[in-house]
Scaffold this motif. Sequence first.
Motif, PDB file in Angstrom:
ATOM      1  N   THR A  35       0.836  -1.205   0.000  1.00  0.00           N
ATOM      2  CA  THR A  35       0.000   0.000   0.000  1.00  0.00           C
ATOM      3  C   THR A  35       0.868   1.251   0.000  1.00  0.00           C
ATOM      4  O   THR A  35       1.330   1.708   1.053  1.00  0.00           O
ATOM      5  N   ASP A  36       1.096   1.808  -1.206  1.00  0.00           N
ATOM      6  CA  ASP A  36       1.838   3.063  -1.291  1.00  0.00           C
ATOM      7  C   ASP A  36       0.885   4.226  -1.032  1.00  0.00           C
ATOM      8  O   ASP A  36      -0.295   4.027  -0.716  1.00  0.00           O
ATOM      9  N   LYS A  37       1.363   5.454  -1.163  1.00  0.00           N
ATOM     10  CA  LYS A  37       0.553   6.624  -0.838  1.00  0.00           C
ATOM     11  C   LYS A  37      -0.723   6.711  -1.681  1.00  0.00           C
ATOM     12  O   LYS A  37      -1.817   6.884  -1.119  1.00  0.00           O
ATOM     13  N   PRO A  38      -0.647   6.591  -3.022  1.00  0.00           N
ATOM     14  CA  PRO A  38      -1.895   6.631  -3.811  1.00  0.00           C
ATOM     15  C   PRO A  38      -2.851   5.495  -3.444  1.00  0.00           C
ATOM     16  O   PRO A  38      -4.069   5.682  -3.404  1.00  0.00           O
ATOM     17  N   THR A  39      -2.295   4.313  -3.137  1.00  0.00           N
ATOM     18  CA  THR A  39      -3.138   3.163  -2.818  1.00  0.00           C
ATOM     19  C   THR A  39      -3.855   3.346  -1.493  1.00  0.00           C
ATOM     20  O   THR A  39      -5.038   3.018  -1.365  1.00  0.00           O
ATOM     21  N   VAL A  40      -3.158   3.868  -0.474  1.00  0.00           N
ATOM     22  CA  VAL A  40      -3.800   4.020   0.833  1.00  0.00           C
ATOM     23  C   VAL A  40      -4.935   5.035   0.755  1.00  0.00           C
ATOM     24  O   VAL A  40      -5.932   4.931   1.481  1.00  0.00           O
ATOM     25  N   GLU A  41      -4.828   6.006  -0.131  1.00  0.00           N
ATOM     26  CA  GLU A  41      -5.920   6.963  -0.309  1.00  0.00           C
ATOM     27  C   GLU A  41      -7.150   6.283  -0.902  1.00  0.00           C
ATOM     28  O   GLU A  41      -8.285   6.561  -0.499  1.00  0.00           O
ATOM     29  N   ILE A  42      -6.917   5.353  -1.843  1.00  0.00           N
ATOM     30  CA  ILE A  42      -8.025   4.589  -2.435  1.00  0.00           C
ATOM     31  C   ILE A  42      -8.619   3.645  -1.396  1.00  0.00           C
ATOM     32  O   ILE A  42      -9.846   3.494  -1.287  1.00  0.00           O
ATOM     33  N   ILE A  46       6.187  -2.705   2.794  1.00  0.00           N
ATOM     34  CA  ILE A  46       4.895  -2.849   2.113  1.00  0.00           C
ATOM     35  C   ILE A  46       4.056  -1.577   2.244  1.00  0.00           C
ATOM     36  O   ILE A  46       2.853  -1.596   2.078  1.00  0.00           O
ATOM     37  N   GLY A  47       4.731  -0.491   2.550  1.00  0.00           N
ATOM     38  CA  GLY A  47       4.058   0.804   2.549  1.00  0.00           C
ATOM     39  C   GLY A  47       3.224   1.070   3.789  1.00  0.00           C
ATOM     40  O   GLY A  47       3.606   0.728   4.908  1.00  0.00           O
ATOM     41  N   PHE A  48       2.040   1.632   3.556  1.00  0.00           N
ATOM     42  CA  PHE A  48       1.186   2.097   4.649  1.00  0.00           C
ATOM     43  C   PHE A  48       0.246   0.986   5.135  1.00  0.00           C
ATOM     44  O   PHE A  48      -0.977   1.116   5.101  1.00  0.00           O
ATOM     45  N   VAL A  49       0.852  -0.105   5.564  1.00  0.00           N
ATOM     46  CA  VAL A  49       0.113  -1.236   6.118  1.00  0.00           C
ATOM     47  C   VAL A  49       0.473  -1.331   7.593  1.00  0.00           C
ATOM     48  O   VAL A  49       1.656  -1.321   7.956  1.00  0.00           O
ATOM     49  N   GLY A  50      -0.534  -1.407   8.456  1.00  0.00           N
ATOM     50  CA  GLY A  50      -0.283  -1.319   9.877  1.00  0.00           C
ATOM     51  C   GLY A  50      -0.624  -2.546  10.683  1.00  0.00           C
ATOM     52  O   GLY A  50      -1.414  -3.404  10.261  1.00  0.00           O
ATOM     53  N   ASP A  51      -0.030  -2.611  11.855  1.00  0.00           N
ATOM     54  CA  ASP A  51      -0.307  -3.625  12.848  1.00  0.00           C
ATOM     55  C   ASP A  51      -0.755  -2.892  14.118  1.00  0.00           C
ATOM     56  O   ASP A  51      -0.126  -1.899  14.497  1.00  0.00           O
ATOM     57  N   GLU A  87      -0.012   9.197  10.237  1.00  0.00           N
ATOM     58  CA  GLU A  87      -0.185   8.582   8.925  1.00  0.00           C
ATOM     59  C   GLU A  87      -1.387   7.641   8.927  1.00  0.00           C
ATOM     60  O   GLU A  87      -1.665   6.973   9.920  1.00  0.00           O
ATOM     61  N   THR A  88      -2.083   7.583   7.803  1.00  0.00           N
ATOM     62  CA  THR A  88      -3.184   6.636   7.640  1.00  0.00           C
ATOM     63  C   THR A  88      -2.615   5.272   7.292  1.00  0.00           C
ATOM     64  O   THR A  88      -1.789   5.145   6.392  1.00  0.00           O
ATOM     65  N   LYS A 139       3.608   0.869  11.329  1.00  0.00           N
ATOM     66  CA  LYS A 139       3.898   0.266  10.039  1.00  0.00           C
ATOM     67  C   LYS A 139       4.523  -1.114  10.230  1.00  0.00           C
ATOM     68  O   LYS A 139       5.363  -1.307  11.113  1.00  0.00           O
ATOM     69  N   ILE A 140       4.115  -2.041   9.387  1.00  0.00           N
ATOM     70  CA  ILE A 140       4.728  -3.363   9.395  1.00  0.00           C
ATOM     71  C   ILE A 140       6.059  -3.273   8.655  1.00  0.00           C
ATOM     72  O   ILE A 140       6.098  -2.920   7.474  1.00  0.00           O
ATOM     73  N   THR A 141       7.136  -3.587   9.342  1.00  0.00           N
ATOM     74  CA  THR A 141       8.468  -3.486   8.747  1.00  0.00           C
ATOM     75  C   THR A 141       9.177  -4.829   8.644  1.00  0.00           C
ATOM     76  O   THR A 141      10.244  -4.924   8.045  1.00  0.00           O
ATOM     77  N   GLU A 142       8.594  -5.872   9.238  1.00  0.00           N
ATOM     78  CA  GLU A 142       9.159  -7.204   9.105  1.00  0.00           C
ATOM     79  C   GLU A 142       8.057  -8.249   9.189  1.00  0.00           C
ATOM     80  O   GLU A 142       7.046  -8.056   9.854  1.00  0.00           O
ATOM     81  N   MET A 143       8.285  -9.350   8.478  1.00  0.00           N
ATOM     82  CA  MET A 143       7.316 -10.433   8.416  1.00  0.00           C
ATOM     83  C   MET A 143       8.062 -11.761   8.372  1.00  0.00           C
ATOM     84  O   MET A 143       9.223 -11.809   7.943  1.00  0.00           O
TER      85      MET A 143
END
Length: 318
Positions: free
Chosen positions: A106-113, A169-174, A205-206, A152-156
């Motif tokens: 989820t980049d910036k344009p994607t998180v807005e969508i 993976i961008g603006f994806v949260g835990d 950040e969203t 933000k998720i920074t490791e998996m």
Amino acid sequence: MTSTKSLSGNAGAAPVETPLSAHQQARILAEAIPHLILYDEKTVVIKFGGNAMGDEELFKAFAQDIVYLKQSGINPIVVHGGGPQIGSMLQKLAIKSDFVNGLRVTDKPTVEIVEMVLCGKINKEIVSAINRQGGKAVGISGKDANLMIAKKITEMPDPQSNEMQKVDIGFVGDPLEVNPHIVEVISKSDLIPVIAPVAISREGETLNVNADTFASALAARMQAKRLLLLTDVSGVLDQNKKLIPSLSIEEARDMIKSGAISGGMIPKIEGCIEVVEAGVEGVVVIDGRVPHCVLLELFTEHGVGTLVKRAERKRGKT
């Protein structure tokens, strides 16, 4: 009171209404009343998504179930997903969408969508559906009153080695912190909260949060009596492909270790175990393709999914 063929579990059949006899009505009420008493004034978190969201009749039946719960003195809290709808909108806008371990990059344009679709479209559709059935639903997101603060998720975990690896993976949260005050205020009134799984970071950040993860964190924080996860599968199946009605934490772990639970069901059941260990009495993976699956799960003895609880018991709701 009527009976429909669809309530027997045949989700593909058109509902055919037939009157119930007085004896049948009494039997149904006799079975339901103990469960109504058990859940009176208790909180039930329901994650809604998947096939039921795209089927008009299933959507209507779900909305009716939520209204019935509220009218019965239960506090239902709805958390919804929207992956297919987000994917469809991204495709229309020619925005590429990739996945890492099941999570959308989820980049910036994607998180807005994502926020637009979840909060502006799907959330309001669910609110409207519940209101049409006589309820009073209110739509919010995890950003309202700082309900869900995430990081933000920074490791998996690596799928092969299961060792943690760095990811972007961008603006994806835990979930980091849950502040349920706004949900508690809504639930104590005659209103029904419907929540989009969009969170806020400490930096403002969203963040897009997986709906199962969001619902699990909220249920744990609120010490809900039940967390219901509506899915597109029947639940956990045994070697003969028959539904396993209930699992203790120990049994669930053994099945994961032996390979009896595999694939995409592993993270879902691992999530169920975490929620139960956090204090939720039980988590149920429910087949959302069954009309009125929420009522059937809560108000009948055998339910329509796999219940994960701390102690090994028979499938009763106590």
